[in-house]
Write an enzyme that holds these catalytic residues in place. Structure first.
Site, PDB file in Angstrom:
ATOM      1  N   ASP A   6      44.928  47.328  46.045  1.00  0.00           N
ATOM      2  CA  ASP A   6      45.153  46.629  44.786  1.00  0.00           C
ATOM      3  C   ASP A   6      44.819  45.159  44.992  1.00  0.00           C
ATOM      4  O   ASP A   6      45.545  44.448  45.700  1.00  0.00           O
ATOM      5  CB  ASP A   6      46.604  46.807  44.342  1.00  0.00           C
ATOM      6  CG  ASP A   6      46.987  45.862  43.208  1.00  0.00           C
ATOM      7  OD1 ASP A   6      46.110  45.542  42.394  1.00  0.00           O
ATOM      8  OD2 ASP A   6      48.175  45.464  43.150  1.00  0.00           O
ATOM      9  N   VAL A   7      43.711  44.708  44.404  1.00  0.00           N
ATOM     10  CA  VAL A   7      43.295  43.309  44.509  1.00  0.00           C
ATOM     11  C   VAL A   7      43.858  42.567  43.303  1.00  0.00           C
ATOM     12  O   VAL A   7      43.328  42.680  42.192  1.00  0.00           O
ATOM     13  CB  VAL A   7      41.762  43.174  44.568  1.00  0.00           C
ATOM     14  CG1 VAL A   7      41.363  41.713  44.766  1.00  0.00           C
ATOM     15  CG2 VAL A   7      41.191  44.039  45.686  1.00  0.00           C
ATOM     16  N   GLY A   8      44.951  41.832  43.520  1.00  0.00           N
ATOM     17  CA  GLY A   8      45.605  41.133  42.427  1.00  0.00           C
ATOM     18  C   GLY A   8      45.145  39.694  42.302  1.00  0.00           C
ATOM     19  O   GLY A   8      44.212  39.253  42.988  1.00  0.00           O
ATOM     20  N   ASN A   9      45.823  38.947  41.445  1.00  0.00           N
ATOM     21  CA  ASN A   9      45.458  37.544  41.227  1.00  0.00           C
ATOM     22  C   ASN A   9      45.832  36.659  42.405  1.00  0.00           C
ATOM     23  O   ASN A   9      45.163  35.651  42.656  1.00  0.00           O
ATOM     24  CB  ASN A   9      46.144  37.025  39.967  1.00  0.00           C
ATOM     25  CG  ASN A   9      45.553  37.625  38.706  1.00  0.00           C
ATOM     26  OD1 ASN A   9      44.384  37.459  38.426  1.00  0.00           O
ATOM     27  ND2 ASN A   9      46.378  38.347  37.946  1.00  0.00           N
ATOM     28  N   THR A  10      46.886  37.012  43.128  1.00  0.00           N
ATOM     29  CA  THR A  10      47.348  36.155  44.223  1.00  0.00           C
ATOM     30  C   THR A  10      47.375  36.856  45.567  1.00  0.00           C
ATOM     31  O   THR A  10      47.278  36.192  46.601  1.00  0.00           O
ATOM     32  CB  THR A  10      48.764  35.619  43.928  1.00  0.00           C
ATOM     33  OG1 THR A  10      49.657  36.725  43.714  1.00  0.00           O
ATOM     34  CG2 THR A  10      48.753  34.739  42.687  1.00  0.00           C
ATOM     35  N   TYR A  87      43.648  52.179  22.616  1.00  0.00           N
ATOM     36  CA  TYR A  87      43.447  50.733  22.553  1.00  0.00           C
ATOM     37  C   TYR A  87      42.218  50.440  21.700  1.00  0.00           C
ATOM     38  O   TYR A  87      41.182  51.077  21.856  1.00  0.00           O
ATOM     39  CB  TYR A  87      43.246  50.208  23.978  1.00  0.00           C
ATOM     40  CG  TYR A  87      43.726  48.806  24.247  1.00  0.00           C
ATOM     41  CD1 TYR A  87      45.023  48.420  23.953  1.00  0.00           C
ATOM     42  CD2 TYR A  87      42.881  47.877  24.860  1.00  0.00           C
ATOM     43  CE1 TYR A  87      45.475  47.138  24.244  1.00  0.00           C
ATOM     44  CE2 TYR A  87      43.320  46.592  25.156  1.00  0.00           C
ATOM     45  CZ  TYR A  87      44.617  46.234  24.846  1.00  0.00           C
ATOM     46  OH  TYR A  87      45.062  44.963  25.143  1.00  0.00           O
ATOM     47  N   GLY A  94      42.554  45.903  31.107  1.00  0.00           N
ATOM     48  CA  GLY A  94      42.524  45.715  32.553  1.00  0.00           C
ATOM     49  C   GLY A  94      42.700  47.018  33.310  1.00  0.00           C
ATOM     50  O   GLY A  94      43.495  47.886  32.923  1.00  0.00           O
ATOM     51  N   ASP A  96      44.157  47.454  36.107  1.00  0.00           N
ATOM     52  CA  ASP A  96      45.522  47.585  36.623  1.00  0.00           C
ATOM     53  C   ASP A  96      46.440  48.223  35.590  1.00  0.00           C
ATOM     54  O   ASP A  96      47.273  49.083  35.929  1.00  0.00           O
ATOM     55  CB  ASP A  96      46.061  46.230  37.061  1.00  0.00           C
ATOM     56  CG  ASP A  96      46.023  45.178  35.952  1.00  0.00           C
ATOM     57  OD1 ASP A  96      45.160  45.273  35.061  1.00  0.00           O
ATOM     58  OD2 ASP A  96      46.855  44.250  35.985  1.00  0.00           O
ATOM     59  N   THR A 120      51.931  37.842  38.294  1.00  0.00           N
ATOM     60  CA  THR A 120      51.429  36.570  37.774  1.00  0.00           C
ATOM     61  C   THR A 120      51.578  36.539  36.261  1.00  0.00           C
ATOM     62  O   THR A 120      52.041  35.552  35.688  1.00  0.00           O
ATOM     63  CB  THR A 120      49.956  36.384  38.164  1.00  0.00           C
ATOM     64  OG1 THR A 120      49.833  36.448  39.587  1.00  0.00           O
ATOM     65  CG2 THR A 120      49.430  35.046  37.679  1.00  0.00           C
TER      66      THR A 120
END
Length: 244
Positions: A6-10, A87, A94, A96, A120
């Protein structure tokens, strides 16, 4: 075995699974990712598949260089998911959020599900009992709230997360802590109550980096799992194997 990333924002979070059994979890920064992934694969040589979910910028190296034997898949909105996406702008949703919705669908069948990811940003995602994904909401997370108060005012300090002394802050610092922490708690409880009024047979899932901090402060009974996205990635991989 499968390695989910999981490549997150931080931060970058990883886990090794053998079917549904969690073997290990890892957390590191982008600068550490290449060496750490190589070391994980050395420690777990039976890993054959790598599943990546990224909401941040792409990794700065070719994943295939860490092993020629890996089957690598980057999750995208072109994949097939175990829910019907209602949606109105599905291409902007996203990855995620889609993975979390997939995990909730697969792990809590026949339920109305609200997934709250407190990182975040705080995201709210709703999947009904008929496996329709309808969307939700996005708001600033705890650290974004602290940062915005400092960045967009002249004199307020930049503070780190801290338990408020009460609802009424008796200093500037305590007033900030009360506003940030209690404000988000009231927001989350408010969202939950609104969803409960509109839906029965309800399951609430709280995840993300601040899940543990927030869970014990919320008045609602929830399923708190800070690694739910990693678990959902593994469930999605198992679903993909069965349905491809």
């Amino acid at each position: 075995m499968v390695l989910v990333v999981d490549v997150g924002n931080t931060r970058i979070k990883c886990a090794v699974y053998e079917l549904d059994i969690l073997k290990a979890t890892f957390v590191f920064t982008e600068n550490e990712v290449e060496n750490n992934l190589k070391n994980i694969l050395i420690s777990y040589p039976k890993v054959t598949d790598l599943i990546v979910s990224s909401v941040a910028k792409a990794l700065t190296f070719d994943l295939q260089t860490i092993s020629n034997d890996l089957n690598i898949h980057f999750v995208s909105n072109l994949d097939s998911f175990p829910f019907e996406n209602k949606y109105t702008t599905p291409k902007t949703l996203g990855v995620d959020r889609m993975i979390l919705a997939a995990g909730a669908t697969l792990l809590f069948p026949g339920k109305n599900r609200l997934i709250i990811d407190a990182g975040t940003c705080v995201t709210y995602d709703f999947v009904d009992e008929y496996d329709n994904y309808w969307g939700g909401a996005i708001s600033p997370g705890l650290r974004l709230r602290y940062a915005s108060l400092h960045q967009f005012t002249a004199k307020l300090p930049l503070l780190s997360l801290e338990e408020p002394s009460g609802i009424v802050g008796n200093s500037t610092n305590q007033s900030i802590h009360s506003g940030v922490v209690n404000g988000l708690i009231c927001e989350i409880d408010g969202f939950i109550e609104r969803f409960k009024q509109q839906n029965e047979n309800f399951t609430i899932i709280l995840t993300g980096g601040d899940a543990v901090f927030l869970a014990k402060r919320l008045k609602n009974t929830i399923f708190a799992n800070s690694n739910f996205l990693l678990e959902s990635l593994n469930q999605f991989f198992q679903y993909k194997i069965k349905n491809d």
